[in-house]
Design an enzyme around this catalytic site. Structure first.
Site, PDB file in Angstrom:
ATOM      1  N   TYR A 147      27.456  26.493  46.189  1.00 56.06           N
ATOM      2  CA  TYR A 147      28.899  26.428  46.452  1.00 56.06           C
ATOM      3  C   TYR A 147      29.355  24.976  46.527  1.00 56.06           C
ATOM      4  CZ  TYR A 147      33.310  27.473  48.941  1.00 56.06           C
ATOM      5  OH  TYR A 147      34.624  27.583  49.338  1.00 56.06           O
ATOM      6  N   LYS A 151      31.545  23.200  43.654  1.00 52.15           N
ATOM      7  CA  LYS A 151      32.916  22.733  43.922  1.00 52.15           C
ATOM      8  C   LYS A 151      33.049  21.235  43.675  1.00 52.15           C
ATOM      9  CE  LYS A 151      35.149  26.460  45.588  1.00 52.15           C
ATOM     10  NZ  LYS A 151      36.458  26.949  45.091  1.00 52.15           N
ATOM     11  N   ARG A 213      34.704  24.070  64.065  1.00 50.23           N
ATOM     12  CA  ARG A 213      35.491  24.279  62.856  1.00 50.23           C
ATOM     13  C   ARG A 213      36.962  24.129  63.244  1.00 50.23           C
ATOM     14  NH1 ARG A 213      30.993  24.209  61.285  1.00 50.23           N
ATOM     15  NH2 ARG A 213      29.977  25.451  59.663  1.00 50.23           N
TER      16      ARG A 213
HETATM   17  P1  NAD Z   1      37.893  35.515  48.573  1.00 50.36           P
HETATM   18  O1  NAD Z   1      36.453  35.763  48.417  1.00 50.36           O
HETATM   19  O2  NAD Z   1      38.715  36.509  49.321  1.00 50.36           O
HETATM   20  O3  NAD Z   1      38.597  35.309  47.170  1.00 50.36           O
HETATM   21  C1  NAD Z   1      37.938  34.843  46.011  1.00 50.36           C
HETATM   22  C2  NAD Z   1      38.381  35.706  44.839  1.00 50.36           C
HETATM   23  O4  NAD Z   1      37.766  35.232  43.628  1.00 50.36           O
HETATM   24  C3  NAD Z   1      37.947  37.165  45.003  1.00 50.36           C
HETATM   25  O5  NAD Z   1      39.047  38.014  44.733  1.00 50.36           O
HETATM   26  C4  NAD Z   1      36.836  37.322  43.961  1.00 50.36           C
HETATM   27  O6  NAD Z   1      36.701  38.647  43.494  1.00 50.36           O
HETATM   28  C5  NAD Z   1      37.296  36.338  42.888  1.00 50.36           C
HETATM   29  N1  NAD Z   1      36.209  35.890  42.009  1.00 50.36           N
HETATM   30  C6  NAD Z   1      34.983  35.451  42.369  1.00 50.36           C
HETATM   31  N2  NAD Z   1      34.280  35.112  41.278  1.00 50.36           N
HETATM   32  C7  NAD Z   1      35.090  35.326  40.199  1.00 50.36           C
HETATM   33  C8  NAD Z   1      34.936  35.167  38.794  1.00 50.36           C
HETATM   34  N3  NAD Z   1      33.784  34.713  38.275  1.00 50.36           N
HETATM   35  N4  NAD Z   1      35.966  35.496  37.992  1.00 50.36           N
HETATM   36  C9  NAD Z   1      37.133  35.964  38.521  1.00 50.36           C
HETATM   37  N5  NAD Z   1      37.350  36.136  39.828  1.00 50.36           N
HETATM   38  C10 NAD Z   1      36.323  35.815  40.672  1.00 50.36           C
HETATM   39  O7  NAD Z   1      38.035  34.071  49.265  1.00 50.36           O
HETATM   40  P2  NAD Z   1      39.321  33.215  49.674  1.00 50.36           P
HETATM   41  O8  NAD Z   1      39.153  32.821  51.073  1.00 50.36           O
HETATM   42  O9  NAD Z   1      40.563  33.873  49.241  1.00 50.36           O
HETATM   43  O10 NAD Z   1      39.090  31.891  48.796  1.00 50.36           O
HETATM   44  C11 NAD Z   1      39.865  31.588  47.657  1.00 50.36           C
HETATM   45  C12 NAD Z   1      39.483  30.199  47.144  1.00 50.36           C
HETATM   46  O11 NAD Z   1      39.747  29.221  48.143  1.00 50.36           O
HETATM   47  C13 NAD Z   1      38.007  30.055  46.767  1.00 50.36           C
HETATM   48  O12 NAD Z   1      37.908  29.272  45.606  1.00 50.36           O
HETATM   49  C14 NAD Z   1      37.418  29.321  47.946  1.00 50.36           C
HETATM   50  O13 NAD Z   1      36.299  28.554  47.572  1.00 50.36           O
HETATM   51  C15 NAD Z   1      38.589  28.450  48.370  1.00 50.36           C
HETATM   52  N6  NAD Z   1      38.481  28.080  49.796  1.00 50.36           N
HETATM   53  C16 NAD Z   1      38.784  28.989  50.767  1.00 50.36           C
HETATM   54  C17 NAD Z   1      38.650  28.624  52.103  1.00 50.36           C
HETATM   55  C18 NAD Z   1      38.972  29.573  53.219  1.00 50.36           C
HETATM   56  O14 NAD Z   1      38.696  29.250  54.369  1.00 50.36           O
HETATM   57  N7  NAD Z   1      39.577  30.728  52.987  1.00 50.36           N
HETATM   58  C19 NAD Z   1      38.194  27.335  52.440  1.00 50.36           C
HETATM   59  C20 NAD Z   1      37.868  26.455  51.412  1.00 50.36           C
HETATM   60  C21 NAD Z   1      38.031  26.834  50.091  1.00 50.36           C
HETATM   61  N1  UDP Z   2      29.334  31.897  62.540  1.00 51.96           N
HETATM   62  C1  UDP Z   2      28.941  32.562  63.694  1.00 51.96           C
HETATM   63  N2  UDP Z   2      28.894  33.929  63.674  1.00 51.96           N
HETATM   64  C2  UDP Z   2      29.238  34.655  62.580  1.00 51.96           C
HETATM   65  C3  UDP Z   2      29.650  33.983  61.414  1.00 51.96           C
HETATM   66  C4  UDP Z   2      29.670  32.595  61.420  1.00 51.96           C
HETATM   67  O1  UDP Z   2      28.640  31.933  64.713  1.00 51.96           O
HETATM   68  O2  UDP Z   2      29.186  35.892  62.651  1.00 51.96           O
HETATM   69  C5  UDP Z   2      29.411  30.413  62.556  1.00 51.96           C
HETATM   70  C6  UDP Z   2      28.686  29.736  61.408  1.00 51.96           C
HETATM   71  O3  UDP Z   2      27.330  29.504  61.748  1.00 51.96           O
HETATM   72  C7  UDP Z   2      29.478  28.458  61.261  1.00 51.96           C
HETATM   73  C8  UDP Z   2      30.895  28.854  61.671  1.00 51.96           C
HETATM   74  O4  UDP Z   2      30.755  30.059  62.423  1.00 51.96           O
HETATM   75  O5  UDP Z   2      29.004  27.483  62.159  1.00 51.96           O
HETATM   76  C9  UDP Z   2      31.822  29.095  60.488  1.00 51.96           C
HETATM   77  O6  UDP Z   2      31.154  29.978  59.615  1.00 51.96           O
HETATM   78  P1  UDP Z   2      31.861  30.613  58.332  1.00 51.96           P
HETATM   79  O7  UDP Z   2      30.825  31.424  57.633  1.00 51.96           O
HETATM   80  O8  UDP Z   2      33.125  31.279  58.719  1.00 51.96           O
HETATM   81  O9  UDP Z   2      32.316  29.394  57.420  1.00 51.96           O
HETATM   82  P2  UDP Z   2      31.722  27.933  57.075  1.00 51.96           P
HETATM   83  O10 UDP Z   2      32.722  27.016  57.644  1.00 51.96           O
HETATM   84  O11 UDP Z   2      30.375  27.743  57.709  1.00 51.96           O
HETATM   85  O12 UDP Z   2      31.653  27.925  55.601  1.00 51.96           O
END
Ligand code: NAD
Ligand code: UDP
Ligand code: UDP
Length: 313
Positions: A147, A151, A213
């Site tokens: 990941y 990214k 976090r």
């Molecule tokens: P999510 O898992 O709910 O959404 C990701 C979506 O992408 C899903 O609908 C999944 O089916 C789709 N997907 C995965 N692989 C695919 C592929 N090969 N082709 C087409 N679709 C595909 O997660 P989210 O929280 O909505 O995250 C959305 C984006 O934001 C991601 O790129 C994630 O890395 C980024 N992001 C999210 C967070 C967060 O905290 N929510 C933080 C940092 C980055």
């Molecule tokens: N975490 C936890 N219990 C859970 C899931 C996650 O204590 O059931 C902790 C995890 O170890 C991390 C933080 O919560 O320190 C955030 O985890 P998450 O998977 O939400 O996202 P991350 O920021 O690590 O990608």
């Protein structure tokens, strides 16, 4: 972004993608929502299916896509560690091949393209809070690397397409975001704790719970996405998007227990490998360039998220 723009949202049936599709429709855009349903669900956008400006398409971004669009939001990628580590090779392909295909599409159509990058590019950070010029501390061969490095490579591709092909890019580094429509089995901490609290199961706290976090509510994050896309072309990012309020996971567990009125016990589990010990965005750049800052405090956002999960469980 103005009325009538044709906007592609990859990962549009996911947690953030579904909120984004809604917000774009409210702005009079034509929305093409694309997803392979790995972690997303059609249910997340079911309420949009009858909308005359909404179109849903099953497609995997690792394969080429020929459509005509004005803007692209590239969100396709599993975001929960549980799901992105399930098939790590596919995770890297999604980030890297997905970025190449979407950038190729942006180049051909001259579309502006947004990348949902992540605070994970900073790895387990030694600079705190994290500023955009910090280059990070990522283990390139660990379980999170598929990941994190995927990214990071996507960011490289965005900046090279920008320099080499003049593609208009907007790179956002998202910090932990939560809210309604997270999947109950998503595996990330906020949904885990809420679902556990509401169903009377033990709260699974990893490590000693002192790791931190910073959690941003989804509505605030969507405001930031739209504001970033609207900035002048000269502004490419990368820009941190998140809520600088920082909490330990133990504090989060206790807050969720208090807000749900649950009597679940806290159960300690081993800390996963390479789990970052601290994370907090410096959002000075976002404030200056986007005129944005989050407005929803953790307790308030948790209340809304808990109400959502009460409805679906
Ligand atoms: P999510 O898992 O709910 O959404 C990701 C979506 O992408 C899903 O609908 C999944 O089916 C789709 N997907 C995965 N692989 C695919 C592929 N090969 N082709 C087409 N679709 C595909 O997660 P989210 O929280 O909505 O995250 C959305 C984006 O934001 C991601 O790129 C994630 O890395 C980024 N992001 C999210 C967070 C967060 O905290 N929510 C933080 C940092 C980055
Ligand atoms: N975490 C936890 N219990 C859970 C899931 C996650 O204590 O059931 C902790 C995890 O170890 C991390 C933080 O919560 O320190 C955030 O985890 P998450 O998977 O939400 O996202 P991350 O920021 O690590 O990608
Ligand atoms: N691509 C796509 N849709 C388009 C244009 C390109 O999916 O409308 C893909 C195509 O498969 C290509 C990739 O994007 O492999 C990169 O495109 P680019 O034009 O940069 O590279 P090239 O076509 O020269 O390999």
């Amino acid at each position: 972004m103005g009325p009538g723009k044709r906007v592609l949202v990859t990962g549009g049936a996911g947690f953030l993608g579904s909120h984004l599709c809604e917000r774009l429709l409210a702005r009079d855009c034509e929305v093409l929502c694309l997803d392979n349903y790995f972690t997303g669900r059609r249910q997340n956008v079911a309420h949009l299916l009858g909308h005359p400006r909404f179109e849903l398409m099953r497609h995997d971004v690792t394969f080429p896509l020929y459509v005509e669009v004005d803007e692209i939001y590239n969100l396709a990628c599993p975001a929960s560690p549980v799901h992105y580590q399930f098939d790590p090779v596919q995770t890297t392909k999604t980030s890297v091949h997905g970025a190449i295909n979407m950038l190729g599409l942006a180049k051909r159509t001259r579309a502006k393209i947004f990348q949902a990058s992540t605070s994970e590019v900073y790895g387990d950070p030694q600079i705190h809070p994290q500023t955009e010029d910090y280059r990070g501390n990522v283990n390139p061969i660990g379980p999170r690397a598929c990941y994190d490095e995927g990214k990071r490579c996507a960011e490289t591709l965005f900046f090279d397409y920008h320099r080499q092909h003049k593609v208009r890019i907007k790179v956002a580094r998202l910090f932990n975001t939560y809210g309604p429509r997270m999947h109950p089995n998503d595996g990330r901490v906020v949904s885990n704790f809420i679902v556990q609290a509401l169903t009377g199961k033990p709260i699974t706290l990893y490590g000693d719970g002192t790791q931190t976090r910073s959690f941003c509510y989804v509505d605030d994050m969507m405001d930031a996405f739209l504001a970033l896309m609207d900035t002048p072309d000269e502004f490419t990012g990368p820009v941190n998007l998140g809520n600088p309020g920082e909490f330990t996971m133990r504090e989060l567990a206790e807050t969720v227990l208090k807000l749900t009125g649950s009597t679940s016990a806290i159960e300690f589990h081993p800390l996963p490998a390479d789990d970052p010990m601290q994370r907090c965005p410096d959002i000075t750049l976002a404030k200056a360039k986007l005129g944005w800052q989050p407005t929803i405090a953790l307790a308030q956002g948790l209340e809304r998220t808990i109400a959502y999960f009460r409805g679906v469980l």
